[in-house]
Design a protein around this motif. Structure first.
Motif, short mmCIF file in Angstrom:
data_model
loop_
_atom_site.label_atom_id
_atom_site.label_comp_id
_atom_site.label_asym_id
_atom_site.label_seq_id
_atom_site.Cartn_x
_atom_site.Cartn_y
_atom_site.Cartn_z
N LEU A 106 89.24 23.81 56.05
CA LEU A 106 87.84 24.17 56.24
C LEU A 106 87.20 24.52 54.91
O LEU A 106 87.80 25.23 54.10
N PHE A 107 85.98 24.02 54.71
CA PHE A 107 85.17 24.35 53.54
C PHE A 107 84.05 25.26 54.03
O PHE A 107 83.28 24.89 54.92
N LEU A 108 83.96 26.45 53.45
CA LEU A 108 83.08 27.50 53.94
C LEU A 108 82.02 27.87 52.91
O LEU A 108 82.34 28.07 51.73
N ARG A 117 84.50 28.62 49.66
CA ARG A 117 85.86 28.94 50.05
C ARG A 117 86.49 27.79 50.82
O ARG A 117 85.81 27.04 51.52
N THR A 118 87.82 27.67 50.71
CA THR A 118 88.57 26.75 51.54
C THR A 118 89.70 27.54 52.20
O THR A 118 90.32 28.42 51.58
N VAL A 129 88.99 30.41 46.52
CA VAL A 129 87.69 31.09 46.50
C VAL A 129 87.08 30.83 45.14
O VAL A 129 87.67 31.16 44.11
N VAL A 130 85.89 30.23 45.14
CA VAL A 130 85.17 29.94 43.91
C VAL A 130 83.87 30.74 43.92
O VAL A 130 83.04 30.58 44.83
N LEU A 160 81.88 20.89 44.64
CA LEU A 160 83.28 21.26 44.54
C LEU A 160 84.11 19.99 44.69
O LEU A 160 84.07 19.33 45.72
N GLU A 161 84.84 19.63 43.64
CA GLU A 161 85.63 18.41 43.67
C GLU A 161 86.68 18.46 44.77
O GLU A 161 87.22 19.52 45.10
#
Length: 318
Positions: A106-108, A117-118, A129-130, A160-161
Motif C-alpha cells: 500500500l502507498f499512503l 508511506r508504504t 516513510v519519506v 516516489l520511484e
C-alpha cells in the motif's frame, strides 16, 4: 482528499490499454474479477473511523485509512466483513489517499504529517516513510515507474520511484506551473493518469471554480482540460477506467462521469451518479468488477466523535 471543510481544518490544527512507449504507460487500474451477487451493496466501517481514501486489491479486498490515526481497515468485499490492520504508528501518522499494487503493498498519503508511506497490506508492517515536508499530502496514483502524490496547500507533486516489483525508491518534488493557480485553501486533490498514459490528471479545486488539470510529469506544466463547461467545485477522488473518468464531487453527494479523449486534453460529461439515500459525502472511489465502492466521509459531522458511524456504499459502474 477533501477541501474547504470544517473537518479538514480541524485535522490540520491538532492525503484503453496504454501504448508501450507511453510516459506513464500501463493499464487503467480497475481490479479484475467479477462481483458475483449478492455481494453487500453497503457495509459498515468501525465507529469513529474517519475514512477518506480507498484502495482495492489484490483480490476482492478493500483497504481504508483514517484521518484520525495510523491503522488500516481491510474488508472482504464478497461478505462486507472486515478487520483492523495495525501499523504500529501513532495518531500523528494519519492516512488520506491510498493505493495498492499487485505485490500487496500500500502507498499512503500522509496528510498533515507530510509523509509518503508504504506498508505491507497484509500485516500493516511499515516498509518506508519519506518525509517530503509537504503541508497536506492528499492523494496518490500508481504508474509503472512511480507513485505520484498531490499536496493540497503546495503547488507541487511528489514522485516516489517504484522498482521492478513496486519497491519504493527515491522521492523528488515536481513544481507545478502553466495554468496551475494555487489558492489559499485546499487546491490540489485527486490524481489520475490520462488514458494514453502520457500525463497526469489533477483536480484543482480553486482555478476557474474547479478545474481538471493535465500535468506534464517531466516539467510540471499544467493545462486546463476542456470539460465542455463542466466545473469541479467539490472534485475529490478520481478514477479512470479506460477512457471513462469518475470524479467524486463530495459535498454535492455525486459522482460525475466524463468521457475523455486519449490524451486527456478534453472530455464530455456523460452522466451524474447520485444516491440521496446512501451518499453521505463520499470522497473517492475504487472499482471491483461491475461496481464502484465509495467511503462516506461524513465531513458534515464536525467534530466527529468516537461514536460517529461510517460506512461504504457500492454503485454500478457506467
Amino acid at each position: 482528499m477533501h477541501f474547504a471543510s470544517p473537518t479538514r481544518r480541524h485535522l490540520l490544527t491538532a492525503t484503453a490499454a496504454l501504448g508501450a512507449t507511453a510516459l506513464l504507460g500501463g493499464t487503467a487500474h480497475a481490479a479484475a474479477g467479477p462481483a458475483r451477487h449478492p455481494w453487500p451493496e453497503q457495509f459498515p466501517l468501525p465507529d469513529g473511523w474517519r475514512p477518506e481514501g480507498i484502495a482495492v486489491g489484490p483480490g476482492p479486498y478493500a483497504y481504508f485509512g483514517s484521518l484520525g490515526h495510523a491503522d488500516l481497515y481491510r474488508v472482504h468485499l464478497p461478505t462486507g466483513r472486515g478487520a483492523v490492520v495495525r501499523t504500529g504508528l501513532d495518531a500523528t501518522h494519519p492516512t488520506v489517499g491510498l493505493k495498492s499494487d499487485r505485490y500487496g503493498r500500500l502507498f499512503l498519503a500522509g496528510g498533515p504529517s507530510g509523509e509518503l508511506r508504504t506498508v505491507d497490506a497484509r500485516t500493516g508492517q511499515v516498509e518506508r516513510v519519506v518525509q517530503v515536508g509537504g503541508t497536506f499530502v492528499n492523494d496518490v496514483i500508481l504508474t509503472p515507474g512511480a507513485a505520484w502524490f498531490t499536496d493540497s496547500f503546495t503547488d507541487a507533486l511528489y514522485r516516489l520511484e517504484r522498482g521492478a516489483r513496486g519497491e519504493p525508491g527515491e522521492a523528488r518534488t515536481v513544481r507545478l506551473g502553466g495554468d496551475w493557480v494555487q489558492g489559499d485553501d485546499f487546491t490540489a486533490n485527486g490524481i489520475e493518469r490520462t488514458p494514453d498514459g502520457s500525463a497526469l490528471l489533477v483536480v484543482n479545486a480553486f482555478a476557474g471554480g474547479g478545474t481538471l488539470m493535465r500535468v506534464d510529469p517531466r516539467t510540471g506544466i499544467a493545462r486546463a482540460v476542456d470539460l465542455g463547461g463542466a466545473l469541479l467545485p467539490n472534485g475529490d477522488g478520481l478514477l479512470l477506467l479506460g477512457r471513462t473518468l469518475y470524479v467524486v464531487q463530495q459535498w454535492q453527494n455525486a459522482v460525475d462521469v466524463f468521457h475523455l479523449d486519449a490524451a486527456g486534453t478534453r472530455g464530455s460529461l456523460v452522466t451524474r451518479i447520485e444516491d440521496p439515500a446512501r451518499f453521505r459525502i463520499p470522497t473517492t472511489a475504487a472499482a471491483w468488477g461491475d461496481r464502484l465502492y465509495l467511503p462516506n466521509a461524513r465531513f458534515d459531522v464536525d467534530p466527529p466523535t468516537p461514536d460517529t458511524d461510517y460506512d461504504v456504499v457500492a454503485v454500478r459502474r457506467m
